[in-house]
Design a protein around this motif. Structure first.
Motif, PDB file in Angstrom:
ATOM      1  N   LEU A 339       0.828  -1.200   0.000  1.00 43.16           N
ATOM      2  CA  LEU A 339       0.000   0.000   0.000  1.00 43.16           C
ATOM      3  C   LEU A 339       0.863   1.251   0.000  1.00 43.16           C
ATOM      4  O   LEU A 339       0.580   2.213  -0.713  1.00 43.16           O
ATOM      5  CB  LEU A 339      -0.939   0.003   1.213  1.00 43.16           C
ATOM      6  CG  LEU A 339      -1.899   1.189   1.329  1.00 43.16           C
ATOM      7  CD1 LEU A 339      -2.766   1.305   0.080  1.00 43.16           C
ATOM      8  CD2 LEU A 339      -2.769   1.055   2.577  1.00 43.16           C
ATOM      9  N   MET A 340       1.940   1.247   0.786  1.00 45.31           N
ATOM     10  CA  MET A 340       2.831   2.399   0.812  1.00 45.31           C
ATOM     11  C   MET A 340       3.522   2.576  -0.535  1.00 45.31           C
ATOM     12  O   MET A 340       3.637   3.695  -1.046  1.00 45.31           O
ATOM     13  CB  MET A 340       3.876   2.239   1.922  1.00 45.31           C
ATOM     14  CG  MET A 340       4.812   3.440   2.052  1.00 45.31           C
ATOM     15  SD  MET A 340       3.935   4.961   2.497  1.00 45.31           S
ATOM     16  CE  MET A 340       3.572   4.646   4.220  1.00 45.31           C
ATOM     17  N   GLY A 341       3.971   1.472  -1.134  1.00 50.62           N
ATOM     18  CA  GLY A 341       4.619   1.571  -2.436  1.00 50.62           C
ATOM     19  C   GLY A 341       3.691   2.154  -3.478  1.00 50.62           C
ATOM     20  O   GLY A 341       4.083   3.021  -4.268  1.00 50.62           O
ATOM     21  N   ALA A 342       2.449   1.683  -3.485  1.00 54.92           N
ATOM     22  CA  ALA A 342       1.469   2.195  -4.443  1.00 54.92           C
ATOM     23  C   ALA A 342       1.159   3.661  -4.180  1.00 54.92           C
ATOM     24  O   ALA A 342       1.039   4.466  -5.109  1.00 54.92           O
ATOM     25  CB  ALA A 342       0.188   1.366  -4.379  1.00 54.92           C
ATOM     26  N   ALA A 343       1.027   4.022  -2.900  1.00 56.22           N
ATOM     27  CA  ALA A 343       0.701   5.407  -2.553  1.00 56.22           C
ATOM     28  C   ALA A 343       1.858   6.346  -2.844  1.00 56.22           C
ATOM     29  O   ALA A 343       1.656   7.470  -3.311  1.00 56.22           O
ATOM     30  CB  ALA A 343       0.305   5.494  -1.085  1.00 56.22           C
ATOM     31  N   VAL A 344       3.078   5.896  -2.564  1.00 62.16           N
ATOM     32  CA  VAL A 344       4.245   6.747  -2.806  1.00 62.16           C
ATOM     33  C   VAL A 344       4.373   7.070  -4.291  1.00 62.16           C
ATOM     34  O   VAL A 344       4.809   8.162  -4.668  1.00 62.16           O
ATOM     35  CB  VAL A 344       5.526   6.068  -2.278  1.00 62.16           C
ATOM     36  CG1 VAL A 344       6.781   6.747  -2.814  1.00 62.16           C
ATOM     37  CG2 VAL A 344       5.544   6.119  -0.754  1.00 62.16           C
ATOM     38  N   ASN A 345       3.980   6.135  -5.153  1.00 56.58           N
ATOM     39  CA  ASN A 345       4.021   6.439  -6.585  1.00 56.58           C
ATOM     40  C   ASN A 345       3.124   7.619  -6.915  1.00 56.58           C
ATOM     41  O   ASN A 345       3.474   8.479  -7.723  1.00 56.58           O
ATOM     42  CB  ASN A 345       3.591   5.225  -7.410  1.00 56.58           C
ATOM     43  CG  ASN A 345       3.696   5.487  -8.893  1.00 56.58           C
ATOM     44  OD1 ASN A 345       4.766   5.744  -9.415  1.00 56.58           O
ATOM     45  ND2 ASN A 345       2.560   5.433  -9.581  1.00 56.58           N
ATOM     46  N   GLN A 346       1.946   7.672  -6.265  1.00 56.11           N
ATOM     47  CA  GLN A 346       1.052   8.804  -6.509  1.00 56.11           C
ATOM     48  C   GLN A 346       1.636  10.094  -5.939  1.00 56.11           C
ATOM     49  O   GLN A 346       1.481  11.168  -6.525  1.00 56.11           O
ATOM     50  CB  GLN A 346      -0.323   8.511  -5.910  1.00 56.11           C
ATOM     51  CG  GLN A 346      -1.048   7.369  -6.578  1.00 56.11           C
ATOM     52  CD  GLN A 346      -1.224   7.578  -8.075  1.00 56.11           C
ATOM     53  OE1 GLN A 346      -1.597   8.665  -8.519  1.00 56.11           O
ATOM     54  NE2 GLN A 346      -0.940   6.563  -8.862  1.00 56.11           N
ATOM     55  N   SER A 347       2.322   9.997  -4.807  1.00 58.94           N
ATOM     56  CA  SER A 347       3.019  11.176  -4.287  1.00 58.94           C
ATOM     57  C   SER A 347       4.058  11.648  -5.290  1.00 58.94           C
ATOM     58  O   SER A 347       4.181  12.851  -5.579  1.00 58.94           O
ATOM     59  CB  SER A 347       3.710  10.849  -2.954  1.00 58.94           C
ATOM     60  OG  SER A 347       2.783  10.695  -1.920  1.00 58.94           O
ATOM     61  N   ALA A 348       4.808  10.697  -5.825  1.00 56.31           N
ATOM     62  CA  ALA A 348       5.846  11.056  -6.800  1.00 56.31           C
ATOM     63  C   ALA A 348       5.237  11.682  -8.042  1.00 56.31           C
ATOM     64  O   ALA A 348       5.757  12.674  -8.581  1.00 56.31           O
ATOM     65  CB  ALA A 348       6.648   9.805  -7.171  1.00 56.31           C
ATOM     66  N   MET A 349       4.119  11.121  -8.511  1.00 52.22           N
ATOM     67  CA  MET A 349       3.468  11.678  -9.693  1.00 52.22           C
ATOM     68  C   MET A 349       2.999  13.109  -9.444  1.00 52.22           C
ATOM     69  O   MET A 349       3.004  13.945 -10.351  1.00 52.22           O
ATOM     70  CB  MET A 349       2.267  10.806 -10.087  1.00 52.22           C
ATOM     71  CG  MET A 349       2.647   9.477 -10.689  1.00 52.22           C
ATOM     72  SD  MET A 349       3.476   9.685 -12.274  1.00 52.22           S
ATOM     73  CE  MET A 349       3.669   7.987 -12.783  1.00 52.22           C
ATOM     74  N   ASN A 350       2.627  13.387  -8.230  1.00 55.65           N
ATOM     75  CA  ASN A 350       2.131  14.725  -7.956  1.00 55.65           C
ATOM     76  C   ASN A 350       3.231  15.685  -7.550  1.00 55.65           C
ATOM     77  O   ASN A 350       3.049  16.898  -7.609  1.00 55.65           O
ATOM     78  CB  ASN A 350       1.002  14.654  -6.942  1.00 55.65           C
ATOM     79  CG  ASN A 350      -0.289  14.239  -7.621  1.00 55.65           C
ATOM     80  OD1 ASN A 350      -1.045  15.054  -8.117  1.00 55.65           O
ATOM     81  ND2 ASN A 350      -0.512  12.925  -7.710  1.00 55.65           N
TER      82      ASN A 350
END
Length: 411
Positions: A339-350
């Motif tokens: 879940l953290m890995g998936a969420a961090v990708n969205q942080s990176a995208m933003n």
């Protein structure tokens, strides 16, 4: 979830994709309405210099992006023990409230705050919903699961964002955001009724999720996504003034240019999910090369009112091809903290969203023109490609040095 019927399976996936659709609306409609928003919220600056007002209005996009950056890892850590369906429904409720606040906030400063709050559930939604979708699709479908949820976002850019943009141009940008809030509310009900229960990870905990940040590869891949994908947002954030001031088209053409971007995103996302489940390394490296070339081509095509649409399609396709690959890559380097890995990708995208919009605004405000952000994007893409190469080489070196089974390199 093998006992699900085909109808239940695809109904649930559709519901999860609708959440991505709503996120696509709330994130990208600002780009088509940026001149209208800037004129309404910054009237004195707009009267003095429309270009400076639009560049300043770009902070609305940046505020949303920063909200994602903060919210994604925070919510992922705090909700690690929640059943994922419960988490998804709660996040949709937060989206609804934040988008209503964005529509009703009276001044530019409060709108920025509201956009920040509305963005907090963004990354956690894509992470949790993507993991649920992958479980629904079954083993070996991780990238396709995330592509299914991202597919809602790309569909929003095909017809949702243009329609809401048109609504905002006709009835005001605040009406547009109220319509988006209604979309989130309907999606919440649909998800609650159709998505099967999925228990929380029994080993999940805030500490386990936060442990992902101890891994250098997590940081390196996140920076790769944040820098490399920034070019997409440098271009897309200012697509409206490119359409009207560079190509010479009227404001009525802006929604159609957004349709071209959205169609490209839909094609790129689908191809990216398929390719990444087969060979992640190759998809990522080749994807970056094509993305860099597409941004340079867009800078040339944007000057012609006919070729602008081809350039817009190309940017959308090349950019979103990278989406599932970067998502799968971050999950792969964060074992035990999906879940953290998936969420961090969205942080990176933003971070990419924030970085691209900010740098694009800077070169526009400096007087270099509305096409200048394309060349900013080329530079960011080259940096992203270099970081991806470094990441894979480091992974290969560790795989050789460590005992077998310690690290599984990307395929």
């Amino acid at each position: 979830m093998d006992d699900l019927t085909a109808v239940r399976r695809w109904t649930a996936l559709t519901a999860l994709s609708l959440g991505g659709f709503g996120i696509g609306l709330t994130e990208f409609v600002a780009m088509g309405l940026l001149p209208d928003i800037s004129q309404d919220l910054l009237p004195r600056l707009y009267a003095d210099s429309p270009a400076r007002a639009v560049a300043h209005g770009g902070w609305m996009i940046t505020a949303y992006a920063l909200g994602v950056v903060v919210g994604a890892p925070t919510i992922a850590a705090l909700t690690a023990r929640l059943p994922r369906k419960t988490l998804v429904v709660g996040l949709l409720g937060l989206f609804t409230a934040g988008t209503v606040a964005s529509a009703l906030a009276p001044g530019f400063g409060l709108v920025l705050v509201a956009r920040f709050v509305a963005a907090l559930p963004h990354g956690a939604y894509f992470g949790a919903a993507g993991l649920v979708a992958a479980a629904i699709l079954g083993p070996g479908s991780q990238a396709k699961g995330f592509a299914a949820v991202l597919g809602g976002l790309t569909a929003a850019n095909v017809f949702g964002v243009p329609l809401i943009t048109r609504l905002g141009q006709a009835a005001g940008w605040r009406t547009a955001y109220l319509a988006i809030a209604a979309m989130f509310a309907l999606t919440l009900v649909f998800v609650a009724l159709t998505v099967p229960h999925q228990p929380a990870d029994p080993a999940g905990s805030p500490r386990a999720e936060l442990r992902a940040f101890r891994k250098p590869q997590v940081w390196l891949v996140a920076v790769t996504a944040a820098v490399g994908f920034g070019g997409f947002f440098a271009i897309d954030s200012y697509i409206a003034p490119v359409t009207t001031h560079v190509s010479g088209l009227g404001t009525g053409a802006v929604p159609w240019v957004l349709v071209a971007v959205g169609l490209g995103m839909t094609v790129g996302n689908a191809l990216g999910g398929w390719a990444s489940d087969r060979n992640l390394r190759r998809s990522l490296l080749i994807g970056f090369v094509v993305f860099i070339v597409s941004m340079a081509v867009f800078a040339v095509l944007a000057h012609n009112r006919y070729t602008l649409f081809a350039g817009a399609f190309l940017i959308g396709a090349a950019g979103l091809f990278l989406g599932p690959a970067l998502q799968s890559r971050l999950i792969g380097v964060a074992p035990g903290a999906q879940l953290m890995g998936a969420a961090v990708n969205q942080s990176a995208m933003n971070v990419a969203n924030s970085l691209g919009a900010a740098l694009g605004g800077l070169v526009i405000a400096a007087g270099w023109g509305y096409v200048a952000p394309s060349w900013v994007g080329v530079g960011l893409g080259v940096l992203g490609l270099g970081l991806a190469v470094v990441s894979f080489r480091l992974e290969r070196r560790v795989a050789v040095e460590e005992p077998a089974g310690v690290l599984q390199p990307a395929r």
